[in-house]
Design an enzyme around this catalytic site. Structure first.
Site, PDB file in Angstrom:
ATOM      1  CE  LYS A  36      -1.697   1.528   4.108  1.00  0.00           C
ATOM      2  NZ  LYS A  36      -1.425   2.929   4.471  1.00  0.00           N
ATOM      3  CG  ASN A  37       2.252   2.677   3.570  1.00  0.00           C
ATOM      4  OD1 ASN A  37       1.088   2.987   3.288  1.00  0.00           O
ATOM      5  ND2 ASN A  37       2.644   2.448   4.805  1.00  0.00           N
ATOM      6  NE  ARG A  80      -6.888   4.256   5.832  1.00  0.00           N
ATOM      7  CZ  ARG A  80      -5.973   4.517   6.747  1.00  0.00           C
ATOM      8  NH1 ARG A  80      -6.284   4.498   8.022  1.00  0.00           N
ATOM      9  NH2 ARG A  80      -4.736   4.808   6.405  1.00  0.00           N
ATOM     10  CB  CYS A 135      -5.234  10.530  11.942  1.00  0.00           C
ATOM     11  SG  CYS A 135      -3.600   9.827  11.970  1.00  0.00           S
ATOM     12  CG  ASP A 186       3.187   1.413   9.525  1.00  0.00           C
ATOM     13  OD1 ASP A 186       2.757   2.269  10.323  1.00  0.00           O
ATOM     14  OD2 ASP A 186       3.509   1.673   8.347  1.00  0.00           O
ATOM     15  NE  ARG A 190       0.489  10.627  10.332  1.00  0.00           N
ATOM     16  CZ  ARG A 190       0.046   9.579   9.646  1.00  0.00           C
ATOM     17  NH1 ARG A 190      -1.109   9.031   9.960  1.00  0.00           N
ATOM     18  NH2 ARG A 190       0.750   9.067   8.653  1.00  0.00           N
TER      19      ARG A 190
HETATM   20  N1  EPU Z   1       6.684  14.389  10.881  1.00  0.00           N
HETATM   21  C1  EPU Z   1       6.928  15.703  11.154  1.00  0.00           C
HETATM   22  N2  EPU Z   1       6.840  16.611  10.124  1.00  0.00           N
HETATM   23  C2  EPU Z   1       6.514  16.231   8.866  1.00  0.00           C
HETATM   24  C3  EPU Z   1       6.265  14.878   8.586  1.00  0.00           C
HETATM   25  C4  EPU Z   1       6.361  13.980   9.639  1.00  0.00           C
HETATM   26  O1  EPU Z   1       7.220  16.075  12.283  1.00  0.00           O
HETATM   27  O2  EPU Z   1       6.469  17.099   7.984  1.00  0.00           O
HETATM   28  C5  EPU Z   1       6.793  13.402  11.971  1.00  0.00           C
HETATM   29  C6  EPU Z   1       5.510  12.605  12.174  1.00  0.00           C
HETATM   30  O3  EPU Z   1       4.596  13.272  12.995  1.00  0.00           O
HETATM   31  C7  EPU Z   1       6.045  11.328  12.774  1.00  0.00           C
HETATM   32  C8  EPU Z   1       7.377  11.129  12.050  1.00  0.00           C
HETATM   33  O4  EPU Z   1       7.735  12.433  11.569  1.00  0.00           O
HETATM   34  O5  EPU Z   1       6.293  11.519  14.135  1.00  0.00           O
HETATM   35  C9  EPU Z   1       7.364  10.150  10.906  1.00  0.00           C
HETATM   36  O6  EPU Z   1       6.267  10.429  10.050  1.00  0.00           O
HETATM   37  P1  EPU Z   1       6.333  10.167   8.491  1.00  0.00           P
HETATM   38  O7  EPU Z   1       6.213  11.451   7.776  1.00  0.00           O
HETATM   39  O8  EPU Z   1       7.499   9.310   8.156  1.00  0.00           O
HETATM   40  O9  EPU Z   1       4.987   9.361   8.262  1.00  0.00           O
HETATM   41  P2  EPU Z   1       4.172   9.365   6.892  1.00  0.00           P
HETATM   42  O10 EPU Z   1       5.126   9.473   5.790  1.00  0.00           O
HETATM   43  O11 EPU Z   1       3.069  10.326   6.994  1.00  0.00           O
HETATM   44  C10 EPU Z   1       4.276   6.811   6.402  1.00  0.00           C
HETATM   45  C11 EPU Z   1       3.295   5.677   6.295  1.00  0.00           C
HETATM   46  C12 EPU Z   1       2.753   5.342   7.674  1.00  0.00           C
HETATM   47  C13 EPU Z   1       3.946   4.972   8.576  1.00  0.00           C
HETATM   48  C14 EPU Z   1       4.958   6.127   8.618  1.00  0.00           C
HETATM   49  C15 EPU Z   1       6.206   5.802   9.405  1.00  0.00           C
HETATM   50  C16 EPU Z   1       2.326   5.971   4.106  1.00  0.00           C
HETATM   51  C17 EPU Z   1       1.131   6.254   3.295  1.00  0.00           C
HETATM   52  N3  EPU Z   1       2.197   6.067   5.428  1.00  0.00           N
HETATM   53  O12 EPU Z   1       3.544   7.919   6.929  1.00  0.00           O
HETATM   54  O13 EPU Z   1       1.933   4.202   7.495  1.00  0.00           O
HETATM   55  O14 EPU Z   1       3.477   4.710   9.878  1.00  0.00           O
HETATM   56  O15 EPU Z   1       5.357   6.447   7.260  1.00  0.00           O
HETATM   57  O16 EPU Z   1       6.839   4.690   8.878  1.00  0.00           O
HETATM   58  O17 EPU Z   1       3.365   5.615   3.582  1.00  0.00           O
HETATM   59  C18 EPU Z   1       0.157   2.741   7.958  1.00  0.00           C
HETATM   60  O18 EPU Z   1       0.393   2.176   6.857  1.00  0.00           O
HETATM   61  O19 EPU Z   1      -0.619   2.246   8.818  1.00  0.00           O
HETATM   62  C19 EPU Z   1       0.801   4.021   8.236  1.00  0.00           C
HETATM   63  C20 EPU Z   1       0.343   4.873   9.168  1.00  0.00           C
END
Ligand code: EPU
Length: 419
Positions: A22-23, A398, A115, A306, A120
């Site tokens: 998915k990701n 999802r 969320c 995850d 986020r």
């Molecule tokens: N963060 C910030 N600023 C930003 C972006 C992130 O402070 O601009 C923080 C977040 O709050 C968090 C950390 O950095 O504490 C890591 O977040 P990240 O941005 O890496 O998460 P994401 O890219 O939004 C993806 C996956 C998530 C997975 C995370 C961490 C997708 C669609 N989602 O989210 O997957 O938990 O990376 O590996 O790729 C899931 O599949 O259930 C899921 C939540």
């Protein structure tokens, strides 16, 4: 709203095929916006998040076709505005910002809210766009990024909790068409970032270093259509390994990639499970009882956030005490109170779950709160005595393709009830 009912106590055995990630699929589908030519993506999982992404692409003007796991996208012309009603259902819709900015030099997307797994923010994504020369405006719940031109730059994506996966994807997608060289420091190293970079390179991008903390992008004038197969879903794979651990005699997953799952494999081995692998197949066999283990979630290649909820479900039935610390999303413990309703002994101490293994769990009506928490409840239900009724299963749909059918094929007694 559908619910899932698990009749616990049935032993799982057999083989299950892992779906595409998915990701990986979500940002790769967004990346198809970078070219006017058709792109063909294979092994796209049939999940509601993928449907939302295809709806967004469609809304932005792309022609989208889908037939048994193969998605073709042709974005001859693109609109640059993705409004609230099309993006609100999924946080990952934010990853259309990068390709739209890269191609059209502007994009407006409704800002993702927080969320249940916590705040986020997208500050790091926006910092990256600004470094490439874009202006950022936030107004009426939307974020607009625009630039007369994008120019390569040195960008650090280091945040309070490490790097950012979708932020790295977004900046990568914006930079491939920028003028000159972009160096992304503190980039996320997750396999999904590597998969996206491989796809972008097939489209004609010039990216090196994906999978390391430093990615170097030489901007090109334009990208072309490409064909790509999405990598296996390492989190679905890990979830089925935990299913085998919690209720299995011998469960084999196929079409998985062990390298992407090594931290989960190591944690399961530390609990006393025997894992064997050959040619993309991984088999888990229990070893009498579940041993306890202490875990900390970390960016890749560390133990993935995850998989944290699923491991909490397993460790709830372990011999002895375990501590599970969440370093990526410190509030990601919605499953704990529901597991406690099933008899688990877990206390939260800040971002650490202190788990005392119990002899058995009992089925109960529980509420799914997010994707991985829901998976944890299904896993606990496999082990529990009696019936576990999991409500709000749209969360699980999802991210897990046919989870009830796949578990059923292994011998789980699981049914989906349309309400
Ligand atoms: N963060 C910030 N600023 C930003 C972006 C992130 O402070 O601009 C923080 C977040 O709050 C968090 C950390 O950095 O504490 C890591 O977040 P990240 O941005 O890496 O998460 P994401 O890219 O939004 C993806 C996956 C998530 C997975 C995370 C961490 C997708 C669609 N989602 O989210 O997957 O938990 O990376 O590996 O790729 C899931 O599949 O259930 C899921 C939540």
């Amino acid at each position: 709203m559908d619910k899932i009912i698990v009749h616990g106590g049935h032993t799982l055995a057999g083989t299950v095929k892992i779906s595409g990630s998915k990701n990986s699929a979500l940002p790769i589908l967004a990346a198809t916006l970078l070219t006017k030519e058709p792109c063909v993506i294979h092994r796209v999982p049939d999940l509601s998040d993928v449907h939302y992404m295809l709806q967004i692409l469609n809304h932005l003007g792309a022609e989208v076709e889908r037939a048994s796991g193969v998605v073709t996208v042709k974005a001859e012309k693109v609109d640059t505005v993705a409004p609230y009603d099309v993006v609100r259902k999924m946080r990952a819709s934010v990853c259309v910002l990068g390709p739209l900015l890269g191609r059209e030099k502007e994009a407006t997307v409704s800002l993702p809210g927080g969320c249940v797994i916590g705040d986020r923010p997208i500050d790091l994504h926006l910092r990256g766009f600004e470094a490439l020369g874009a202006a950022v405006r936030v107004h009426a719940g939307n974020v607009k990024v625009f630039a007369p031109e994008l120019v390569g730059a040195k960008i650090s994506l280091k945040g309070k909790f490490g790097s950012t996966v979708l932020g790295t994807d977004n900046v990568l997608m914006a930079s491939v068409l920028a003028e000159g060289t972009t160096v992304i420091e503190d980039a996320a190293c997750e396999p999904e970032v590597v998969d996206l970079a491989n796809f972008l390179n097939k489209m004609g991008a010039r990216i090196e270093g994906a999978g390391t903390p430093q990615i170097v992008v030489e901007g090109v004038k334009e990208l072309h259509g490409a064909e790509h197969e999405v990598i296996p879903d390492r989190i679905e794979a890990g979830t089925f390994l935990v299913a085998g651990a919690i209720a299995g005699r011998e469960v084999t997953i196929t079409r998985a990639k062990y390298d992407h799952l090594a931290a989960v494999g190591t944690a399961l081995e530390a609990c006393g499970f025997n894992l064997t692998r050959s040619n993309g197949a991984i088999t888990i066999r229990p070893n009498g009882s579940v041993g306890s283990v202490d875990l900390r979630t970390e960016p890749y290649p560390g133990f993935p956030t995850d998989m944290q909820a699923q491991m909490c479900a397993l460790l709830a039935t372990a011999r002895g005490d375990s501590e599970v610390t969440e370093n990526i999303f410190p509030q990601r413990f919605m499953h704990v109170s529901e597991l406690k309703r099933m008899g688990a002994a877990i206390e939260l101490d800040g971002a650490t779950a202190k788990i005392r293994g119990v002899n058995g769990l009992s089925g109960a009506p529980v509420m799914a709160s997010d994707l991985r928490a829901s998976a944890a409840l299904v896993l606990a239900g496999l082990k529990a005595e009696g019936e576990t009724e999991i409500n709000r299963v749209y969360h699980i749909d999802r991210g897990y393709e046919l989870i009830d059918e796949k578990l059923g094929s292994l011998g789980a007694h699981i049914e989906r009830v349309k309400v």
